[in-house]
Write a protein that holds these residues in place. Structure first.
Motif, PDB file in Angstrom:
ATOM      1  N   TRP A  61       0.854  -1.193   0.000  1.00 48.58           N
ATOM      2  CA  TRP A  61       0.000   0.000   0.000  1.00 48.58           C
ATOM      3  C   TRP A  61       0.884   1.236   0.000  1.00 48.58           C
ATOM      4  O   TRP A  61       1.678   1.443   0.915  1.00 48.58           O
ATOM      5  CB  TRP A  61      -0.922   0.002   1.215  1.00 48.58           C
ATOM      6  N   ASN A  63       0.970   5.268   0.122  1.00 46.99           N
ATOM      7  CA  ASN A  63       0.168   6.420   0.514  1.00 46.99           C
ATOM      8  C   ASN A  63       0.394   7.551  -0.490  1.00 46.99           C
ATOM      9  O   ASN A  63       1.262   8.394  -0.303  1.00 46.99           O
ATOM     10  CB  ASN A  63       0.520   6.864   1.931  1.00 46.99           C
ATOM     11  N   GLU A  66      -2.640  12.303   1.345  1.00 46.85           N
ATOM     12  CA  GLU A  66      -2.974  12.236   2.767  1.00 46.85           C
ATOM     13  C   GLU A  66      -4.272  11.475   3.022  1.00 46.85           C
ATOM     14  O   GLU A  66      -4.509  11.013   4.136  1.00 46.85           O
ATOM     15  CB  GLU A  66      -3.089  13.647   3.347  1.00 46.85           C
ATOM     16  N   ARG A  69      -4.778   5.692  -0.429  1.00 47.43           N
ATOM     17  CA  ARG A  69      -3.614   4.850  -0.681  1.00 47.43           C
ATOM     18  C   ARG A  69      -3.881   3.943  -1.872  1.00 47.43           C
ATOM     19  O   ARG A  69      -5.028   3.676  -2.226  1.00 47.43           O
ATOM     20  CB  ARG A  69      -3.256   4.046   0.556  1.00 47.43           C
TER      21      ARG A  69
END
Ligand SMILES: [Zn+2]
Ligand SMILES: [Zn+2]
Length: 139
Positions: A61, A63, A66, A69
């Motif tokens: 995953w 990111n 913010e 993901r």
């Protein structure tokens, strides 16, 4: 429940089964989707409770922002998922589904950010950034 659909990454280390309704395919032309895919994203969307994933330990995953993901197979690199942290749904890349997918094209988003080397002329609705129906990170 509804009809079950299956899919996987390119090497098969990650497999999934969905049930219930699948959203129409949204094509995302934002810069993150362009750079991750090499072109643009085509993704459906399904409730978290309507997808089962085998081999989840093989998903990396990233990111990307913010709020969201991006999940891809750590072995073969196939892009598979896009997950907004505040929503109880997950986007699943259309190309990962086995055929026949039954998926239907819906619309284009982040058209203002698309690559400059192609035109969109399939007649589907186009949105400059996002749409109220598709919550995205606004990059
Ligand atoms: Zn794989
Ligand atoms: Zn995007």
């Amino acid at each position: 429940m509804g009809e079950q659909k299956t899919g996987s990454c390119g090497c098969g280390a990650v497999r999934f089964t969905t049930s219930g309704p699948l959203r129409g395919i949204v094509y995302c032309h934002c810069s993150q989707c362009r750079k991750q895919s090499g072109h643009y994203f085509a993704a459906t969307n399904v409730a978290d409770s309507n997808i089962e994933i085998e081999g989840a330990e093989n998903i990396t995953w990233y990111n990307g922002s913010e709020v969201a993901r991006r999940g891809f197979c750590r072995i073969c690199g196939s892009a598979l998922f896009w997950k907004h942290g505040e929503l109880d749904t997950v986007s699943v890349l259309a190309g990962a589904f086995d055929r026949p997918s039954g998926l239907v094209a819906d619309s284009h988003i982040f058209v203002d950010h698309k690559g400059d080397y192609y035109e969109i002329d399939d007649g589907l609705p186009q949105f400059a950034t996002s749409t109220p129906a598709v919550k995205v990170s606004g990059n």
